[in-house]
Design a protein around this motif. Structure first.
Motif, PDB file in Angstrom:
ATOM      1  N   THR A  96      63.053 -34.871 -36.458  1.00  0.00           N
ATOM      2  CA  THR A  96      62.409 -36.187 -36.431  1.00  0.00           C
ATOM      3  C   THR A  96      63.370 -37.171 -35.760  1.00  0.00           C
ATOM      4  O   THR A  96      64.513 -36.818 -35.460  1.00  0.00           O
ATOM      5  N   TYR A  97      62.907 -38.400 -35.567  1.00  0.00           N
ATOM      6  CA  TYR A  97      63.784 -39.417 -34.952  1.00  0.00           C
ATOM      7  C   TYR A  97      65.056 -39.591 -35.774  1.00  0.00           C
ATOM      8  O   TYR A  97      66.160 -39.546 -35.251  1.00  0.00           O
ATOM      9  N   ASP A  98      64.882 -39.821 -37.075  1.00  0.00           N
ATOM     10  CA  ASP A  98      66.045 -40.079 -37.921  1.00  0.00           C
ATOM     11  C   ASP A  98      66.852 -38.806 -38.153  1.00  0.00           C
ATOM     12  O   ASP A  98      68.075 -38.845 -38.242  1.00  0.00           O
ATOM     13  N   ARG A 100      67.400 -36.333 -36.108  1.00  0.00           N
ATOM     14  CA  ARG A 100      68.296 -36.071 -34.981  1.00  0.00           C
ATOM     15  C   ARG A 100      69.492 -37.015 -34.986  1.00  0.00           C
ATOM     16  O   ARG A 100      70.602 -36.633 -34.607  1.00  0.00           O
ATOM     17  N   ASP A 101      69.261 -38.265 -35.419  1.00  0.00           N
ATOM     18  CA  ASP A 101      70.377 -39.220 -35.502  1.00  0.00           C
ATOM     19  C   ASP A 101      71.420 -38.752 -36.515  1.00  0.00           C
ATOM     20  O   ASP A 101      72.619 -38.792 -36.257  1.00  0.00           O
ATOM     21  N   GLY A 104      73.291 -35.596 -35.178  1.00  0.00           N
ATOM     22  CA  GLY A 104      74.240 -35.909 -34.111  1.00  0.00           C
ATOM     23  C   GLY A 104      75.498 -36.559 -34.651  1.00  0.00           C
ATOM     24  O   GLY A 104      76.619 -36.189 -34.306  1.00  0.00           O
ATOM     25  N   ARG A 105      75.316 -37.539 -35.526  1.00  0.00           N
ATOM     26  CA  ARG A 105      76.467 -38.242 -36.104  1.00  0.00           C
ATOM     27  C   ARG A 105      77.320 -37.287 -36.939  1.00  0.00           C
ATOM     28  O   ARG A 105      78.544 -37.301 -36.864  1.00  0.00           O
ATOM     29  N   SER A 107      77.546 -34.043 -36.755  1.00  0.00           N
ATOM     30  CA  SER A 107      78.196 -33.085 -35.868  1.00  0.00           C
ATOM     31  C   SER A 107      79.499 -33.654 -35.307  1.00  0.00           C
ATOM     32  O   SER A 107      80.542 -32.998 -35.308  1.00  0.00           O
ATOM     33  N   VAL A 114      75.865 -28.871 -33.109  1.00  0.00           N
ATOM     34  CA  VAL A 114      74.529 -28.987 -33.679  1.00  0.00           C
ATOM     35  C   VAL A 114      73.593 -28.175 -32.789  1.00  0.00           C
ATOM     36  O   VAL A 114      73.649 -28.267 -31.571  1.00  0.00           O
ATOM     37  N   LEU A 115      72.807 -27.325 -33.417  1.00  0.00           N
ATOM     38  CA  LEU A 115      71.882 -26.475 -32.670  1.00  0.00           C
ATOM     39  C   LEU A 115      70.483 -27.063 -32.806  1.00  0.00           C
ATOM     40  O   LEU A 115      70.002 -27.266 -33.917  1.00  0.00           O
ATOM     41  N   THR A 116      69.860 -27.339 -31.668  1.00  0.00           N
ATOM     42  CA  THR A 116      68.568 -28.029 -31.702  1.00  0.00           C
ATOM     43  C   THR A 116      67.444 -27.131 -31.203  1.00  0.00           C
ATOM     44  O   THR A 116      67.689 -26.036 -30.707  1.00  0.00           O
ATOM     45  N   ASN A 117      66.223 -27.642 -31.340  1.00  0.00           N
ATOM     46  CA  ASN A 117      65.035 -26.877 -30.931  1.00  0.00           C
ATOM     47  C   ASN A 117      64.969 -25.516 -31.596  1.00  0.00           C
ATOM     48  O   ASN A 117      64.562 -24.524 -30.993  1.00  0.00           O
TER      49      ASN A 117
END
Lengths: 323, 257
Positions: A96-98, A100-101, A104-105, A107, A114-117
């Motif tokens: 979500t928007y929050d 991912r924030d 990221g922080r 990480s 951070v592994l995404t998707n």
């Protein structure tokens, strides 16, 4: 399973945990014996029952954020908890928007990747393997996390099925937000909700989406009308959201919603990878596009090579006649 | 005010993407172009910097390629820092953020802009990692940005609609596509861009340890790449005025009408 501890970020929407956080709690149960949920925003007590039901035995609550955007304070509180010796093997974060924030922080704070998707997770002999959809979902890439924990995984919606486990009410532990200086200074002054009628886009049984092929913003009314007749929700490609024809809330795709309805009708959408990744999990796909070469046809169960301006009005008329 | 815009040069998205068969990382060789989604940040930066300030581009490339950065310079950015180093090959989002943060420190910006995510890798976490490494606040998914009294005011996309967010500068903001209409580089701009300063730096120039970036710093190992379960195409019909009937039949089969 042979990892110890998994934390799941349980973001709240309208006072309940978002669906993806329940999916992730379900998956976390399969990965580790100790599952904790992380909450913020002041709803921990009301959400605890549900979080326990889906497998959380502990809820770490960062509490009310005083209007601050969650990224910095939630990451700050979790980093503090980890520094105190409470170190999970994995942290699962809804995309979500929050979310991912926060990911990221955290990480950057912990100096862990951070592994995404992420669309799949498995544990084998204490090694966590994540599955990622690449190139619009045409490839599945598996990656093994090789660093020291915690691994941070940002997971796409609907990657796992949510199943309640009938667990009891978890204990709630309050986390304090350390002094973060300037980095936590972004503050929400007001919230605006866009009006919506009919079912929610990511929960609807039928989704009708429009793209650039509609030709103009006015023609989006055809998409909305068809969606209404099928008791569905109206979606959109990124192209027409960027063009300002419809609000972002309608966007289906990589940066928008992931949908898996019984039926997806793509109207004037060519099928950019950006879009496909958000809808290719639909059970049935109908595509209407005048370009026979459009990539959307390669995944459509029924493809109509034709002009949406001609096909849609006739389809709407035929459905109205049946009412 | 001075604005840094993080930009990425990517392989042409019109050409099919590929993964390196050995390293399983994205192939980013040859000619690279400016990521479309970065044009919005560049345009926003030019508008906010105004006449008194300037826009500095910060980018990272595994090779010496700068053609994509020249496109953004042609739009009106004043100068660029491009970190090029073979050691950066295989960098993950956090390594990229470390490099960008070090490069941004050399500029001194009031505002840092980036796209919400790149078109080729779309991890979408690098900008926030940059903000954290620099100790700055961040606002992601901005669909409108204004500046006054040393603060940015942002309309930030949410699940339900949007939030009005206020944030003191310096700070980092990620902008969604469509936030502004990017200008096309003029002929004059393209000519001027050829002589604008592009500072090419290595990892060592930034004072970073090569083992903390690139494939060495990634701490993840791709174990397999496989084609996703193919979703076969179904029936294709060409509309001759009656295709809507075929769709109605399909809806009947699904018992949706």
């Amino acid at each position: 399973m042979s990892i110890e501890k998994v934390w799941v970020l349980a973001e709240a929407a309208d006072g309940s945990p978002v669906a993806t956080s329940l999916e992730l709690l379900t998956q976390a149960r399969a990965m580790a014996a100790n599952v904790a949920a992380v909450t913020w925003g002041g709803g921990a007590a009301t959400m605890a029952g549900t979080l326990g039901d889906y497998g959380a035995t502990v809820v770490y609550d960062v509490g009310d954020l005083g209007g601050k955007l969650p990224g910095a304070p939630v990451a700050g509180a979790l980093a503090e908890l980890i520094a105190s010796g409470n170190r999970p093997d994995a942290i699962l974060v809804p995309a979500t928007y929050d979310g991912r924030d926060v990911a990221g922080r955290l990480s950057a704070k912990l100096d862990v990747p951070v592994l995404t998707n992420v669309v799949g997770l498995s544990v084998d002999d204490s090694t966590i393997t994540s599955e990622h959809a690449a190139f619009g979902g045409s490839l599945v890439v598996k990656a093994r996390f090789t660093g020291d924990g915690p691994g941070i995984f940002v997971v796409r919606a609907k990657s796992f099925a949510a199943e309640a486990s009938g667990g009891g009410v978890p204990t709630i532990e309050q986390l304090a937000v350390p002094d973060l200086g300037a980095s936590a200074a972004a503050t929400v002054l007001a919230r605006h909700a866009e009006e919506r009628t009919g079912p929610k886009l990511d929960e609807a049984d039928v989704v009708v989406s429009g793209g650039r092929g509609l030709g103009s913003a006015e023609n989006y009314a055809l998409v909305e009308e068809l969606a209404k007749l099928l008791n569905g929700a109206a979606g959109a490609s990124r192209a027409i959201v960027d063009a300002g024809w419809v609000p972002y809330a309608h966007q289906v795709g990589q940066t928008g919603k992931t949908v898996k309805p019984t039926l997806y009708i793509a109207c004037g959408i060519s099928g950019a990878t950006q879009h496909l990744v958000g809808m290719k999990g639909s059970k049935n796909i109908v595509a209407i596009n005048k370009d026979q070469e459009a990539p959307i046809f390669s995944i459509a169960d029924l493809g109509v090579v034709g002009d949406v301006h001609k096909v849609l009005p006739k389809l709407i008329e035929a459905l109205q006649a049946r009412r | 005010m001075n604005v840094v815009v993080c930009v990425k040069q990517i392989p042409d998205p019109a050409a099919p993407g590929a993964l390196d068969p050995q390293s399983h990382t994205l192939v980013r060789e040859g000619k690279l172009i400016l990521d479309d989604s970065d044009a919005y940040g560049v345009e926003m930066g030019l508008q906010l910097a105004g006449d008194a300030g300037e826009v500095t581009l910060v980018s990272m490339a595994p090779n010496q390629e700068v053609s994509g950065v020249r496109t953004a310079l042609a739009m009106g950015a004043a100068k660029a820092i491009v970190v090029s180093d073979p050691a950066l090959k295989g960098s993950d989002a956090l390594s990229t953020a470390k490099v960008l943060a070090k490069a941004i420190e050399r500029v001194g910006a009031d505002l840092i802009l980036a796209a919400t995510e790149s078109t080729d890798g779309y991890t979408g976490t690098t900008p926030v990692q940059v903000a954290e490494l620099l100790g700055l606040p961040s606002v992601t998914f901005a669909k409108k940005v204004t500046v006054s009294d040393g603060k940015v005011r942002v309309e930030r996309q949410t699940e339900a609609g949007f939030d009005e967010v206020e944030c003191p500068m310096p700070c980092l903001v990620t902008v969604t596509a469509g936030v502004v209409e990017p200008r096309y580089p003029s002929f004059k701009g393209i000519m001027a861009a050829k002589s604008k300063p592009v500072d090419q730096l290595t990892v060592a120039d930034l004072g970073l340890d090569a083992s903390s970036v690139g494939a060495a710093g990634a701490r993840q190992e791709i174990t397999s790449v496989a084609a996703a379960e193919a979703r076969g195409g179904g029936d294709i019909v060409v509309d001759e005025g009656d295709a809507h009937e075929r769709i109605v039949q399909f809806l009947e089969q699904l018992k949706l009408v």
